[in-house]
Structure formats: C-alpha cells, structure tokens
Design an enzyme around this catalytic site. Sequence first.
Site, PDB file in Angstrom:
ATOM      1  N   GLY A 275      -5.331   0.268  11.561  1.00  0.00           N
ATOM      2  CA  GLY A 275      -4.347   0.104  12.537  1.00  0.00           C
ATOM      3  C   GLY A 275      -4.796  -0.260  13.894  1.00  0.00           C
ATOM      4  O   GLY A 275      -4.992  -1.587  14.346  1.00  0.00           O
ATOM      5  N   GLY A 276      -5.285   0.530  14.608  1.00  0.00           N
ATOM      6  CA  GLY A 276      -5.633   0.251  16.165  1.00  0.00           C
ATOM      7  C   GLY A 276      -6.557  -0.958  16.407  1.00  0.00           C
ATOM      8  O   GLY A 276      -6.664  -1.705  16.961  1.00  0.00           O
TER       9      GLY A 276
ATOM     10  N   GLY B 212      -5.493   7.215  13.662  1.00  0.00           N
ATOM     11  CA  GLY B 212      -5.278   7.094  15.312  1.00  0.00           C
ATOM     12  C   GLY B 212      -5.976   8.212  15.883  1.00  0.00           C
ATOM     13  O   GLY B 212      -5.629   8.499  17.264  1.00  0.00           O
TER      14      GLY B 212
ATOM     15  N   ASN C 174      -2.671  -3.120   9.629  1.00  0.00           N
ATOM     16  CA  ASN C 174      -1.502  -2.335   9.911  1.00  0.00           C
ATOM     17  C   ASN C 174      -1.012  -2.518  11.238  1.00  0.00           C
ATOM     18  O   ASN C 174      -1.485  -1.699  11.969  1.00  0.00           O
ATOM     19  CB  ASN C 174      -1.373  -1.099   9.285  1.00  0.00           C
ATOM     20  CG  ASN C 174      -0.144  -0.234   9.346  1.00  0.00           C
ATOM     21  OD1 ASN C 174       0.996  -0.781   9.773  1.00  0.00           O
ATOM     22  ND2 ASN C 174      -0.026   1.030   9.251  1.00  0.00           N
ATOM     23  N   TRP C 175      -0.062  -3.338  11.735  1.00  0.00           N
ATOM     24  CA  TRP C 175       0.197  -3.448  13.055  1.00  0.00           C
ATOM     25  C   TRP C 175       1.279  -2.544  13.582  1.00  0.00           C
ATOM     26  O   TRP C 175       1.230  -2.364  14.910  1.00  0.00           O
ATOM     27  CB  TRP C 175       0.725  -4.992  13.366  1.00  0.00           C
ATOM     28  CG  TRP C 175      -0.403  -5.975  13.328  1.00  0.00           C
ATOM     29  CD1 TRP C 175      -1.698  -5.845  13.575  1.00  0.00           C
ATOM     30  CD2 TRP C 175      -0.311  -7.221  13.515  1.00  0.00           C
ATOM     31  NE1 TRP C 175      -2.388  -6.823  13.513  1.00  0.00           N
ATOM     32  CE2 TRP C 175      -1.525  -8.033  13.746  1.00  0.00           C
ATOM     33  CE3 TRP C 175       0.889  -8.192  13.846  1.00  0.00           C
ATOM     34  CZ2 TRP C 175      -1.813  -9.333  13.931  1.00  0.00           C
ATOM     35  CZ3 TRP C 175       0.868  -9.477  13.910  1.00  0.00           C
ATOM     36  CH2 TRP C 175      -0.455 -10.099  14.096  1.00  0.00           C
ATOM     37  N   LYS C 176       1.652  -1.688  12.784  1.00  0.00           N
ATOM     38  CA  LYS C 176       2.705  -0.574  13.128  1.00  0.00           C
ATOM     39  C   LYS C 176       3.792  -1.478  14.077  1.00  0.00           C
ATOM     40  O   LYS C 176       4.282  -2.402  13.729  1.00  0.00           O
ATOM     41  CB  LYS C 176       1.838   0.660  13.766  1.00  0.00           C
ATOM     42  CG  LYS C 176       0.763   1.064  12.775  1.00  0.00           C
ATOM     43  CD  LYS C 176       0.165   2.293  13.244  1.00  0.00           C
ATOM     44  CE  LYS C 176      -0.902   2.729  12.338  1.00  0.00           C
ATOM     45  NZ  LYS C 176      -1.617   3.978  12.485  1.00  0.00           N
TER      46      LYS C 176
ATOM     47  N   GLU D  78       3.001   7.869   8.334  1.00  0.00           N
ATOM     48  CA  GLU D  78       3.759   8.006   9.571  1.00  0.00           C
ATOM     49  C   GLU D  78       5.169   7.900   8.826  1.00  0.00           C
ATOM     50  O   GLU D  78       6.190   8.388   9.382  1.00  0.00           O
ATOM     51  CB  GLU D  78       3.466   6.788  10.458  1.00  0.00           C
ATOM     52  CG  GLU D  78       2.270   7.028  11.242  1.00  0.00           C
ATOM     53  CD  GLU D  78       1.674   6.044  11.611  1.00  0.00           C
ATOM     54  OE1 GLU D  78       2.076   4.742  11.720  1.00  0.00           O
ATOM     55  OE2 GLU D  78       0.641   6.163  11.929  1.00  0.00           O
TER      56      GLU D  78
ATOM     57  N   HIS E  61       3.186   5.050   3.970  1.00  0.00           N
ATOM     58  CA  HIS E  61       2.418   5.231   4.850  1.00  0.00           C
ATOM     59  C   HIS E  61       2.404   6.741   5.601  1.00  0.00           C
ATOM     60  O   HIS E  61       3.650   7.206   5.573  1.00  0.00           O
ATOM     61  CB  HIS E  61       2.577   4.176   5.971  1.00  0.00           C
ATOM     62  CG  HIS E  61       1.258   4.405   6.847  1.00  0.00           C
ATOM     63  ND1 HIS E  61       1.645   5.176   8.112  1.00  0.00           N
ATOM     64  CD2 HIS E  61       0.312   3.801   7.082  1.00  0.00           C
ATOM     65  CE1 HIS E  61       0.358   4.875   8.688  1.00  0.00           C
ATOM     66  NE2 HIS E  61      -0.474   4.087   8.313  1.00  0.00           N
TER      67      HIS E  61
END
Length: 249
Positions: A234-235, A174, A9-11, A98, A96
């Site tokens: 993610g990160g 995160g 998930n590159w956001k 966020e 998600h």
Amino acid sequence: MNNPVFAANWKMNHGVADAQAFMRQFLAHYARAYDRSVMFFPSALTLHAVHAAVRERPDIKLGAQNIHWEDVGAFTGENSAAIARGAGARYTLVGHSERRHVFGETDEQAGKKVAAAFRGGLTPMLCVGEKLDERERGDTVAVVVRQLRAGMAHIEKAQVASCLVAYEPVWAIGTGKTATPADAASVHAAIRAELNALGGDRADSVPILYGGSVNRGNARALLDAPEVGGLLVGGASLDADGWAAICTT
Ligand code: PGA
C-alpha cells in the site's frame, strides 16, 4: 520463489493526473522484466487512465480494488467485474482487510465476489489475514483457513489454481509493524496446505503474496521467506521511484 508478483494497492490515492505522472516516472525507471510480474490496483475511477498510460507496456498488469458480487443491476456506487474489465482490469482484489473491517464485508460476500470475478473475466486475488486479538489468541491459522474456505466456496476446484492469494495480517497494514519473514513463512505454509486441500496439487502454482507495511528495507527478506510469492504493498507503492526500487528488489 520464482517469478514474484509485485502488487501496488493504491487504495483511495492518486487521481487521474497523479496516476499519469506516476506512470511516466515509474515506466522510466522500471524496465520490462520477464522474471517477475508488476500489478497495480488503482481507484476504479483511475483505472481507465492507468490502462491508457501502460498501453505500450503489456508487462504491467492492472486490477480493481473491489467488485460487486452481482453481474448487473441496481447497486448504486458499485462496479461489476465486467465493468472493471472494460476499464482495463484483468485482476481484482477480494476481501481486502479494509473491505472486511471498515466496510463490514463478510466471508460469504468475499466468496460471492471471487465467483463473480471469474464470471466477469477477472482473476481474483483473495486477501486473508487475522486481527491482532485473533493472533494473540492463537487463532491466526484458523482465521485464514476460514477466510480461504469461504472465499473459494463458490468456485470449481480447478479455478482455485487460477487465483492469487494475499496474506495480510490486519495488525501490520499501514501500521509500520511487519510480520517477520519467519511468521509470514509459517502462515503461508498453512495457506498452501489449505489451497492444496481446496484445489489439489495444481494449487501449488497459486502465488501467495505477503502484505502489511512492506517497504524497501524489508521487501527482500520477506520475498526470500519460503512460500512468499510476492508482495502486496500500500503506502510504499505510492511513490514511483520507491515502488520501482521495490519491484527491482
Ligand atoms: P500497507 O498496505 O503496505 O500500507 O501496509 C498494504 C495493503 O493494505 O494492501
């Protein structure tokens, strides 16, 4: 767990040029493998370029990070499932954390988006997870069950078996804090039980991914936990070599 799913998930990271450079490097380090799936969720505006970059690699799957619940209309700034599909997506994240906690997306909206995903030809990955205060109150299972029921409220029983689910405790996203494999296993077991209640025995095949501060150091132990069918990252998915290492864990 057989055939784990490794989802990046590159956001709001990696524009077109960065995504192209990432893919050149990643594909050089990640050979096609038949015992796992690798999936990317780039920004909507980057999706098409990533799709072109993986044209020779049908093993790499792509998804949108978000879709609207309507199929078409006056929704400035939004993308429908069909638009995402046209740009190369075959999957979409829904709900998600966020989206839920930064943008105020509700359980009801997540349910409408899951149905919209199927109408538009996308497979939804429904994300669920509790906040820290909910965990501390002992409400973890109640929260994820509520999110699952609402998320699957507008689809047929048979479609439940075609979904993917990601369990991402909000306090672990995160933050560098990860659920222990045992914590993840116990919530995943509760998710499996609810999926079976919603979708019958066929829902046994729904992969339940774990997400939240996954990295190279903890990926293997989390994947080895019962009912963990993959990782949503993610990160640690933003660096091509690091992500290739996780995908070959
Ligand atoms: P993280 O994000 O790996 O950076 O914690 C995971 C996610 O939000 O999907």
